[in-house]
Scaffold this motif. Sequence first.
Motif, mmCIF file in Angstrom:
data_model
loop_
_atom_site.group_PDB
_atom_site.id
_atom_site.type_symbol
_atom_site.label_atom_id
_atom_site.label_comp_id
_atom_site.label_asym_id
_atom_site.label_seq_id
_atom_site.Cartn_x
_atom_site.Cartn_y
_atom_site.Cartn_z
ATOM 1 N N THR A 17 0.808 -1.227 0.000
ATOM 2 C CA THR A 17 0.000 0.000 0.000
ATOM 3 C C THR A 17 0.836 1.268 0.000
ATOM 4 O O THR A 17 0.326 2.353 -0.247
ATOM 5 C CB THR A 17 -0.889 0.057 1.262
ATOM 6 O OG1 THR A 17 -0.039 0.229 2.404
ATOM 7 C CG2 THR A 17 -1.690 -1.235 1.426
ATOM 8 N N GLY A 18 2.135 1.137 0.327
ATOM 9 C CA GLY A 18 2.967 2.340 0.400
ATOM 10 C C GLY A 18 2.733 3.153 1.661
ATOM 11 O O GLY A 18 3.117 4.319 1.729
ATOM 12 N N GLU A 19 2.149 2.528 2.659
ATOM 13 C CA GLU A 19 1.830 3.275 3.883
ATOM 14 C C GLU A 19 2.725 2.850 5.050
ATOM 15 O O GLU A 19 3.241 1.737 5.091
ATOM 16 C CB GLU A 19 0.361 3.043 4.255
ATOM 17 C CG GLU A 19 -0.598 3.731 3.288
ATOM 18 C CD GLU A 19 -2.020 3.187 3.389
ATOM 19 O OE1 GLU A 19 -2.943 4.001 3.469
ATOM 20 O OE2 GLU A 19 -2.206 1.945 3.386
ATOM 21 N N ARG B 48 -0.544 7.208 5.476
ATOM 22 C CA ARG B 48 0.291 7.674 4.361
ATOM 23 C C ARG B 48 1.126 8.857 4.830
ATOM 24 O O ARG B 48 0.623 9.771 5.496
ATOM 25 C CB ARG B 48 -0.596 8.065 3.175
ATOM 26 C CG ARG B 48 0.208 8.557 1.958
ATOM 27 C CD ARG B 48 -0.560 8.418 0.659
ATOM 28 N NE ARG B 48 -0.898 7.027 0.377
ATOM 29 C CZ ARG B 48 -0.037 6.117 -0.115
ATOM 30 N NH1 ARG B 48 1.203 6.465 -0.412
ATOM 31 N NH2 ARG B 48 -0.416 4.883 -0.312
ATOM 32 N N THR C 298 3.568 12.287 4.572
ATOM 33 C CA THR C 298 3.255 13.600 4.010
ATOM 34 C C THR C 298 4.478 14.232 3.353
ATOM 35 O O THR C 298 4.381 15.282 2.732
ATOM 36 C CB THR C 298 2.820 14.544 5.152
ATOM 37 O OG1 THR C 298 3.788 14.431 6.210
ATOM 38 C CG2 THR C 298 1.454 14.151 5.684
ATOM 39 N N GLU D 299 8.615 11.709 -1.459
ATOM 40 C CA GLU D 299 8.195 10.429 -2.022
ATOM 41 C C GLU D 299 9.438 9.588 -2.330
ATOM 42 O O GLU D 299 10.385 10.089 -2.929
ATOM 43 C CB GLU D 299 7.407 10.700 -3.304
ATOM 44 C CG GLU D 299 6.447 9.610 -3.671
ATOM 45 C CD GLU D 299 5.548 10.026 -4.835
ATOM 46 O OE1 GLU D 299 4.412 10.437 -4.568
ATOM 47 O OE2 GLU D 299 6.003 9.949 -5.992
ATOM 48 N N TYR E 219 6.362 5.396 -1.563
ATOM 49 C CA TYR E 219 6.225 5.597 -0.110
ATOM 50 C C TYR E 219 6.505 7.061 0.161
ATOM 51 O O TYR E 219 7.282 7.684 -0.572
ATOM 52 C CB TYR E 219 7.233 4.715 0.651
ATOM 53 C CG TYR E 219 6.868 3.251 0.596
ATOM 54 C CD1 TYR E 219 6.237 2.637 1.671
ATOM 55 C CD2 TYR E 219 7.116 2.498 -0.552
ATOM 56 C CE1 TYR E 219 5.873 1.298 1.614
ATOM 57 C CE2 TYR E 219 6.749 1.163 -0.620
ATOM 58 C CZ TYR E 219 6.134 0.570 0.457
ATOM 59 O OH TYR E 219 5.765 -0.747 0.394
ATOM 60 N N ARG E 220 5.885 7.600 1.181
ATOM 61 C CA ARG E 220 6.194 9.003 1.531
ATOM 62 C C ARG E 220 6.709 9.064 2.967
ATOM 63 O O ARG E 220 6.237 8.358 3.854
ATOM 64 C CB ARG E 220 4.947 9.865 1.366
ATOM 65 C CG ARG E 220 4.487 9.917 -0.091
ATOM 66 C CD ARG E 220 3.425 10.965 -0.295
ATOM 67 N NE ARG E 220 3.976 12.305 -0.110
ATOM 68 C CZ ARG E 220 3.312 13.409 -0.436
ATOM 69 N NH1 ARG E 220 2.088 13.328 -0.955
ATOM 70 N NH2 ARG E 220 3.856 14.598 -0.249
ATOM 71 N N GLU F 6 7.376 -2.874 4.673
ATOM 72 C CA GLU F 6 5.924 -2.893 4.833
ATOM 73 C C GLU F 6 5.425 -4.319 5.062
ATOM 74 O O GLU F 6 4.586 -4.565 5.936
ATOM 75 C CB GLU F 6 5.233 -2.278 3.609
ATOM 76 C CG GLU F 6 3.734 -2.151 3.840
ATOM 77 C CD GLU F 6 2.933 -1.800 2.583
ATOM 78 O OE1 GLU F 6 3.488 -1.159 1.666
ATOM 79 O OE2 GLU F 6 1.756 -2.208 2.526
#
Lengths: 530, 530
Positions: free
Chosen positions: A10-12, A21, A23, A26, A42-43, A200
């Motif tokens: 999910t990239g979270e 997520r 902020t 990236e 991912y951020r 992740e």
Amino acid sequence: MTATIPGTLTGEMLIAGTPVRGTGKEVRAFDPTAGQTLEPAYRHGDSTHVETACAAAAEAFGAYRATTSEQRAQFLESIAANIEAIKDDLIARTVAESGLPQARITGEVGRTTGQLRLFASVLREGSWNGARIDPALPDRTPLPRPDLRQRFIPLGPVAVFSASNFPLAFSVAGGDTASALAAGCPVVVKAHDAHPGTSELVARAITEAVASAGLPAGTFSLLFGTGQELGIALVTDPRIKAVGFTGSRTGGTALVAAAAARPEPIPVYAEMSSINPVFLLDGALNSRGAELGKAFVGSLTMGSGQFCTNPGLVIAVDGPGLTSFVAAAAEALGKAPATPMLTPSIARSYNSGVESLSEAAELIGRGEAAGSETCGQAALFTTDAASFLASDALQAEVFGSSSLIVRCADADEVRAVADGIEGQLTVTVHADDSDLDAAAKLLPVLELKAGRILFGGWPTGVEVCHAMVHGGPFPATSDSRTTSVGSRAIERYLRPVCYQDVPKSLLPSAIADGNPDDLWRRIDGQLSQD
Amino acid sequence: MTATIPGTLTGEMLIAGTPVRGTGKEVRAFDPTAGQTLEPAYRHGDSTHVETACAAAAEAFGAYRATTSEQRAQFLESIAANIEAIKDDLIARTVAESGLPQARITGEVGRTTGQLRLFASVLREGSWNGARIDPALPDRTPLPRPDLRQRFIPLGPVAVFSASNFPLAFSVAGGDTASALAAGCPVVVKAHDAHPGTSELVARAITEAVASAGLPAGTFSLLFGTGQELGIALVTDPRIKAVGFTGSRTGGTALVAAAAARPEPIPVYAEMSSINPVFLLDGALNSRGAELGKAFVGSLTMGSGQFCTNPGLVIAVDGPGLTSFVAAAAEALGKAPATPMLTPSIARSYNSGVESLSEAAELIGRGEAAGSETCGQAALFTTDAASFLASDALQAEVFGSSSLIVRCADADEVRAVADGIEGQLTVTVHADDSDLDAAAKLLPVLELKAGRILFGGWPTGVEVCHAMVHGGPFPATSDSRTTSVGSRAIERYLRPVCYQDVPKSLLPSAIADGNPDDLWRRIDGQLSQD
């Protein structure tokens, strides 16, 4: 196979069980073998995410540390089982993100689950409690002795910084996390940007184990971010009580300084920099110099040289034996293919380190040329003892397949080099029977320089067991009093508490009358299982 | 009697066995009871003396750490015997220099020699070696396991800073020195200016033991000087590898900062600041408030309140029980004579601390007026929980017979105060059977705040034994992972080393085959005496 995995990612971040997520900047993983970036994006998180994770960890601490050893053992085993359940996807993603061979990553999954299970066994064995009882002596004169009992309790929430070079075994569910969770400390992990997908997947395995064990969600969080910003925010959060780190000397010393400058300083266990000297004694060198040279290159180039225990320094008395060693090493090195390094930035650092060595020492061998900027071309240098001892640059770690051979005039000069080196994770000695007297003289010097001393073999390969020490004097680590690999690692996250005349009904079971936990305890100073 | 002692004192430092006169500021001891200075004059050392002492300690380290446990045990016993041989002169001089009663100092001689003998027994018992063996598994697949063995070795030369308030037990041959010498570390002591004659006498006892055991002279040195100059020079000397300190928060944090800023940071064990909260639970307070109030004053005024574990804070729910406690305490306090403090400067600090408290809290009792500036007049204050929690000043240690009673509205407010206090050496709970539920809820909070939790009794009085913890979270100490009193104190000066496939003939006896030292060792993780 990699194509199917992004769908599951999910990239979270995972903060106390909740996907969040970031902020900030990236980042995407990069496949150094294929030379391409990997989805998803991912951020980076920011200080609000640190705040949420630390608040949840502090909130979780009370309930988590109140679990029994058996409950925590089962929790660690459940993490291991969850990792095994996603093994195929995990290995594929980790291989892609790291450029490391599938066999190596498969082995690393086993090592990671093995570490978790080792700490489960440590919890069940129970000596980690450090239980001691000095019974009351009511009739002692001039003063009676009260009833005094001691046990260890966990320090509190722990910040863990993932390493680049072991995406599993020194990362999200690696040795630092396993030992801190075993001790009863909630863990907040800062993932390494080089392998966000791996991070992740593993974080999800831990989060599922937290939930299925009914533990507070804040027992574990995963954050993404830079060391300089999010990392420092994490280490300086007042709720964090200890730090585990594996990485560069620059990164480690920055965290140590930040932790020392807190209103309440906290321990930082930073495993940083080591060039792992190898001493070749005369007898061994003369009887099998060529064989040693070839084997040395095998250790040097393994995993593109990206091991904390990579042999970056060889010390020997000059002569025919060393000449054979060098010739065999140079020949083997010439056939060593350039292999992908973990990240483009690590590859760039490696090349610049090799360049610095080229200016300070004589180049005597190189591996096959790199076909791509992300691959590392092995390099071998030589210098004399006086030049080595006069140069800080020649002692600096070059992370990758680069090594320096120091030619000494005699055994005294070998001893002077041993005296002059900084602290190390390992030192290795190759000695034949005829070298034992020389080795006996060298050993007391080496003991003061390293956490592990090997005779024969090569330093790469760190057994996960009870007697291992993966540590050593600065700058190998920031705290030589412990180890980051092996069962003693749990001690890093504990402190002793003494209970004086505490009512029986309030005593923790580890130090209760009748020994309900069936522990080895020290009674009046004597070990006993009664 | 004091008249005869100056004749035996030379006023010199003892650096590696050699008497050396300092070059700096002249200091003399002061007898606070008689109000007069004592001969002879001592002069502070400078950086050249630090250099000489550290060079000698580094030179001595190799031979000293190579001694057997039995040799070091006999050496510690010989120090104890040498102290006993000069007991009468020593007690007279220490009483004069400290103003402490003869019975207290006589007891402290016994405690000091007892500590030395405790570490002799720790050495003979042998678990300090931390011996572990994971035998080779040559047939293991996919890879064989090497032979791995672990033991502890000493860190290197240790700097010890003497305390003002225990001129013997926390000074030249005190717990820090005894535990460091036991570990195999040479010791350089910085004496406390408050008791130079005591320091010289004890240093001579150690120096004689060094010589008669045939140990290198650099195994022990005694220096005089200020903490800011000579102390910092000592802590930042690259040959010093760890520091033991008992003293003020300002002094301790300065040493911690200096050690952290070294090119090679080193551990500092600083025991600094603690106000030792006492929680009086409702049942206990209501059934025997007056009795507790009287006993509390006994602990508060003992030794002019100059104990690290002096009860400087009392927390209870307001009501008739607390009123009885306060009335009895104020009455007992009114009869408490003003007694000499250790030094005029400590007396001045005490008076200024009491003045600060007077501005922030309500004065409810004082001891008898001081007949001299060097005596401390006991003081008792009260405040409410909200004011306490809002004020850093009310949490600051006032070294001497001063204490603060925090009146809480209910058990929740008691818990909030427990949550709000800084790290402590001790917390004490007075509880009756009816209080056990409340105590059970409080205990997990207290565990996170202190190194020792007492039920009943008073925190003054620290048993020297195996289960003792004299330590605790910052600012009680700079490193909560250990203790400065009791047998575990030896662990502060050790680090583990792993021996991989080291030839049998080179293995230290602690981890040799056949267990020649007859130790408890961990074999494949299991304790065994085989």
